[in-house]
Design an enzyme around this catalytic site. Sequence first.
Site, PDB file in Angstrom:
ATOM      1  N   GLY A  37       0.460  -5.152   0.956  1.00 47.87           N
ATOM      2  CA  GLY A  37      -0.819  -5.016   0.280  1.00 47.87           C
ATOM      3  C   GLY A  37      -0.917  -5.824  -0.996  1.00 47.87           C
ATOM      4  O   GLY A  37      -2.015  -6.214  -1.419  1.00 47.87           O
ATOM      5  N   ASP A  80      -0.938  -6.840   8.037  1.00 49.92           N
ATOM      6  CA  ASP A  80      -2.398  -6.726   7.930  1.00 49.92           C
ATOM      7  C   ASP A  80      -2.868  -7.407   6.647  1.00 49.92           C
ATOM      8  O   ASP A  80      -2.356  -8.452   6.290  1.00 49.92           O
ATOM      9  CB  ASP A  80      -2.811  -5.247   7.981  1.00 49.92           C
ATOM     10  CG  ASP A  80      -2.181  -4.404   6.882  1.00 49.92           C
ATOM     11  OD1 ASP A  80      -1.153  -4.830   6.311  1.00 49.92           O
ATOM     12  OD2 ASP A  80      -2.708  -3.316   6.591  1.00 49.92           O
ATOM     13  N   GLY A 110       0.821  -1.199   0.000  1.00 48.40           N
ATOM     14  CA  GLY A 110       0.000   0.000   0.000  1.00 48.40           C
ATOM     15  C   GLY A 110       0.860   1.255   0.000  1.00 48.40           C
ATOM     16  O   GLY A 110       2.065   1.207   0.266  1.00 48.40           O
ATOM     17  N   GLU A 150       6.210  -5.573   7.627  1.00 47.95           N
ATOM     18  CA  GLU A 150       5.590  -4.471   8.378  1.00 47.95           C
ATOM     19  C   GLU A 150       6.239  -4.186   9.728  1.00 47.95           C
ATOM     20  O   GLU A 150       6.246  -3.028  10.178  1.00 47.95           O
ATOM     21  CB  GLU A 150       4.098  -4.759   8.576  1.00 47.95           C
ATOM     22  CG  GLU A 150       3.254  -4.647   7.316  1.00 47.95           C
ATOM     23  CD  GLU A 150       3.328  -5.865   6.417  1.00 47.95           C
ATOM     24  OE1 GLU A 150       2.760  -5.842   5.307  1.00 47.95           O
ATOM     25  OE2 GLU A 150       3.979  -6.869   6.818  1.00 47.95           O
TER      26      GLU A 150
END
Length: 426
Positions: free
Chosen positions: A190, A221, A142, A213
């Site tokens: 992402g 996530d 992302g 991350e």
Amino acid sequence: HPPLRALAPTLGITFLDLTHLVNMRVSFELSDVSFSISPFVSYLYLSCFIDFCMHRVLQILPTIIRSSHKAWTSYVSQTEGLLFQINGSLAIITLDRPKVLNSLSLESIRSFTKLLIACDDDPNIRVILVKGNGGKAFCSGGDIVGITNSARKGGDIHLRFFQEEYCLNHLTSALRTPYISLYNGIAMGGGIGISIHGKYRIATEDSIFAMPETAIGFHPDVGGSFFLPRLSGSLGMFLALTGYRLVGPDILHAGIATHYMKMGNISNLELKLSHVQSSDEVDNVLNTLKVGNLTDSCFFKSQTQLINYAFCAETVEEIFERLLYVKDDWSRKIFERMFLMSPTSLKVTHKSLNLGAKLTLKQCLEMESNISYNFLQTNDFFEGVRAMLLDKDKKPNWRPSTLDLISNEIVESYFRNSGHFLTFHT
């Protein structure tokens, strides 16, 4: 009128002449009814109307053509950060932001979602293929810099980004149409979220997988708490805490990819998929991708036992202790690697994967939504992005700075309801 004064020079006449033109009237009678109109004003209105009609026709023309030609063979369009192509029964979505390694912006997430829904509703599309453009990346993740900038400056992108991204992640798991992701380069964060929950994932010799991350003060996530604990043994916990990179066949051996192929065979794959008429045919095509015996790498041959021993520990502190206890070069490197990560991220990630092992994908995404928005309220996410992606000094100042300063209460605070709710596509 200011608009008329601005328009007059464009038309090559004086303001006074333009005023006379606008005020001019043509009168006539029709069936005992008198009319008085301004030809010039009528012309302007008609021009605007024609322009509007042409704009709308250009917008819906592809849909009109596709619905009226059942034997449609090829169609290409471009939208925000994406290329969309239809070849026969195959829809190809290409992530097209190569300068930023095809990272996902909020706009591209929205476009991606709309395309998937449209493809899934189209009976002429029998399979969907997703890949990256530019030769380096499938999708690097992302737009983390954009998210943190929005949060710092009081914008609203960060308020919508995670909500819409996680709903897209779930959508890929709920498609009726077979969904294939082609890891033709870097696939991280992402990028894993828009692929891992689909039925098929194809690795190549150029594929690089990672969930990095914890190095930027965040957490894995996009459904990481769902798919990572479902990998073999303690591999998922290892990948989540260390951000370790898997390359090529290792991505298949890890259970992240479902198939493996050589990059040179992509065009042939797309050609075969463009002729499929059923899900069974998709399986048959993908089963032809076998490239002989892919032996496990040294990583999988020699480190599986150590990973299962160290990363099944009940606490992050115990994982560090077990890595030190083994006393070999590889475990020492992993220890040093983890020591650089955000201590808060390590503890929050460890807890989220343990919880996620017993939750559904929807429940995991809802939990991760709370965690993500709570990370936006603290130091480490912003500091990690600064140190690793902006200033690139790779010297983040984590707060708290050590594991022993992070109480269970601090960890629990990241799982509290953030007030941001997900509305999944049905």
